[in-house]
Enzyme design. Structure first.
Site, short mmCIF file in Angstrom:
data_model
loop_
_atom_site.label_atom_id
_atom_site.label_comp_id
_atom_site.label_asym_id
_atom_site.label_seq_id
_atom_site.Cartn_x
_atom_site.Cartn_y
_atom_site.Cartn_z
N ARG A 50 -42.43 4.64 -6.27
CA ARG A 50 -43.09 5.57 -5.34
C ARG A 50 -44.51 5.87 -5.78
O ARG A 50 -45.40 6.05 -4.94
CB ARG A 50 -42.29 6.88 -5.25
CG ARG A 50 -40.94 6.75 -4.57
CD ARG A 50 -40.24 8.09 -4.53
NE ARG A 50 -38.95 8.01 -3.85
CZ ARG A 50 -38.09 9.01 -3.76
NH1 ARG A 50 -38.41 10.20 -4.28
NH2 ARG A 50 -36.95 8.85 -3.13
N LYS A 109 -23.56 4.86 -6.83
CA LYS A 109 -22.19 5.32 -6.57
C LYS A 109 -22.07 6.09 -5.26
O LYS A 109 -21.09 5.95 -4.54
CB LYS A 109 -21.70 6.18 -7.73
CG LYS A 109 -22.60 7.36 -8.04
CD LYS A 109 -22.17 8.08 -9.29
CE LYS A 109 -23.20 9.14 -9.69
NZ LYS A 109 -24.44 8.53 -10.21
N VAL A 136 -20.08 3.30 -12.02
CA VAL A 136 -19.02 4.16 -12.58
C VAL A 136 -19.02 4.05 -14.10
O VAL A 136 -18.91 2.95 -14.65
CB VAL A 136 -17.63 3.77 -12.04
CG1 VAL A 136 -16.54 4.62 -12.69
CG2 VAL A 136 -17.57 3.91 -10.53
N ILE A 140 -19.57 1.54 -19.74
CA ILE A 140 -18.17 1.13 -19.89
C ILE A 140 -17.83 0.04 -18.88
O ILE A 140 -17.99 0.24 -17.68
CB ILE A 140 -17.22 2.32 -19.68
CG1 ILE A 140 -17.55 3.45 -20.66
CG2 ILE A 140 -15.77 1.88 -19.83
CD1 ILE A 140 -16.76 4.72 -20.41
N ASP A 205 -20.21 14.08 -8.12
CA ASP A 205 -20.45 12.81 -8.82
C ASP A 205 -19.13 12.13 -9.17
O ASP A 205 -18.94 10.93 -8.91
CB ASP A 205 -21.27 13.08 -10.09
CG ASP A 205 -21.47 11.85 -10.94
OD1 ASP A 205 -22.39 11.06 -10.66
OD2 ASP A 205 -20.70 11.66 -11.91
N LYS A 209 -17.22 8.42 -7.77
CA LYS A 209 -16.69 7.41 -8.69
C LYS A 209 -15.19 7.20 -8.49
O LYS A 209 -14.70 6.07 -8.57
CB LYS A 209 -17.00 7.82 -10.14
CG LYS A 209 -18.50 7.85 -10.43
CD LYS A 209 -18.79 8.49 -11.78
CE LYS A 209 -20.28 8.53 -12.05
NZ LYS A 209 -20.62 9.25 -13.31
#
Length: 442
Positions: A50, A109, A136, A140, A205, A209
């Site tokens: 931006r 997500k 997610v 991991i 949030d 997920k």
């Protein structure tokens, strides 16, 4: 090397925030390694931002590559990496990229949970890949194992801590005895929580997920509006102490569960996000600080746990780049990775049909017959009691003596448990329902 004789794959990056900057820096610093892993070089052809005038020397990228024209950029790339987040313009840019033949790697997500099918359908239509491991649990690797490694298995349940902010807050409340607001402020000072932490502490949030995890695990389209959501803003120090007395901890859990034909609601899935007590003996209880972990129960593989950093620039960039290598290899060799699998099309049950257990604390009058009256209410709603503890509160001001009843139930439908609590609250002998907490992982 063969990689030196073939044209590079053109990579466009949308966003140069914390994650985007890490992605650009890693792609630049380890360019030779990526070329060896893929078979051809990966060339950054542009980074959409931006504010192009900001200092981004930490990326190691030629300043001439920064542009504000994202729509043009995505039309000249083989792989588009989207890390700007939000619904728009991310959705339009991803669809435009696919229309022009680019595979897409995203960490978005919210978009996947709200409108994933639109993206999946576009990927199929244009014959490109859509990968989203970073959406997610940060670094991991959980989505690809569910989508690919466990594709031959039958997943029954996914239970996870998928939000680092809330885990940090609850962990500090448990270890220090601090209150909710005090701990949130500490998380903000350390950079674990945004100035407005609503998306985290209210469970938005984690719900996005959970929708993604359930969709993959159960081959069923699950959107974020199908997920029951309850945040941690009402958790008190007394709740944390009550958990300790049960040798448990409080965690915000994303719970995705398959219900079989023997379930009262029949075959389907339940998807929910809420705080719950879990025994300290459960693997998820030991997840500390801002870390994430996901526990998977599968018929063949048994119990699996995935643990690691759930956020941050470099950890999330690691997941993004793992996807980039995968889709790049597909383009070099020809073909695509797995697309959406929604063949099961299972019913998504509402929260009232989910099976859970309650820990209920009641402030009651200390007189004969109260316990029997309370037990009758539970029986009337077909909720079985596992344990009852009573603590008498001595009167020091001449008021009638009171007692605290702590009831832990066996598993029952959420609707029956909630109705039980509502009935209890209306009893003349119950002064107050002081705490209600779900119990999981037992």
């Amino acid at each position: 090397m063969e990689s030196d004789k073939r044209p590079p794959l053109r990579v466009a990056l949308l966003g140069a925030g914390v994650v985007g900057s890490s992605v650009a820096a890693m792609l630049t610093k380890h360019a030779d390694d990526f070329a060896a892993r893929v078979g051809v070089p990966l060339e950054i052809v542009g980074i959409a931002v931006r504010r192009p005038g900001r200092d981004r020397s930490n990326t190691g990228v030629d300043p001439e590559l920064f542009t504000t024209d994202a729509e043009e950029l995505v039309t000249r790339a083989d792989i588009v990496i989207e890390v700007i987040g939000g619904i728009e313009p991310a959705r339009s840019l991803i669809l435009r990229a696919m229309e022009h033949g680019a595979s897409v790697v995203t960490a978005n997500k919210a978009l996947l949970a709200e409108d994933g099918p639109t993206l999946y359908n576009a990927a199929d239509r244009y014959g490109v890949d859509l990968y989203y491991e970073a959406a997610v649990a940060g670094a991991i690797p959980i989505l690809r194992p569910i989508r690919e490694s466990l594709a031959g298995d039958d997943i029954r349940k996914v239970l996870g801590i998928v939000n680092g902010t809330t885990n940090f807050v609850l962990d500090k409340m448990d270890t220090t005895g601090a209150g909710f607001q005090e701990t949130v402020e500490q998380a903000q000072a350390l950079g674990y929580a945004e100035a407005d932490p609503t998306a985290d502490v209210e469970g938005f949030d984690a719900a996005a997920k959970a929708a993604i995890l359930a969709s993959l695990a159960f081959h069923t389209r699950v959107s974020s509006d199908m997920v029951f959501r309850e945040g941690i803003t009402d958790i008190t120090a007394a709740d944390i102490q009550a958990a300790k007395e049960m040798d448990s901890v409080v965690k915000l859990l994303a719970i995705c569960e398959r219900t079989g034909a023997d379930h009262p609601s029949g075959d389907g899935v339940t998807v929910r996000v809420h705080p719950a007590m879990i025994p300290r003996s459960h693997p998820l209880a030991s997840v500390r600080g801002a870390y994430n972990a996901v526990f998977v129960e599968a018929t063949g593989a048994g119990d699996l746990m995935f643990y690691g950093q759930g956020a941050g620039g470099d950890p999330t960039a690691s997941a993004v780049l793992g996807d980039v290598v995968a889709v790049a290899r597909h383009r070099v060799a020809g073909g695509r990775g797995p697309g959406e699998s929604a063949y099961a099309d299972l019913a998504v049950h509402d929260m009232g049909k989910a099976l859970t257990r309650y820990h209920i604390s009641l402030d009651v009058a200390d007189r004969p017959g109260v316990l029997a009256e309370v037990a009758t209410i539970f029986a009337g709603h077909e909720v079985s009691i596992e344990t009852v503890r009573q603590q008498v509160i001595a009167s020091e001001d001449g008021t009638p003596q009171r007692a605290v009843l702590i009831v832990v139930t066996h598993a029952a439908p959420e609707a029956a448990l909630a109705a039980t609590v509502e009935t209890l609250a209306g009893l003349a002998t119950v002064n107050e329902v002081t705490s209600v907490m779900r119990v999981e992982g037992v």
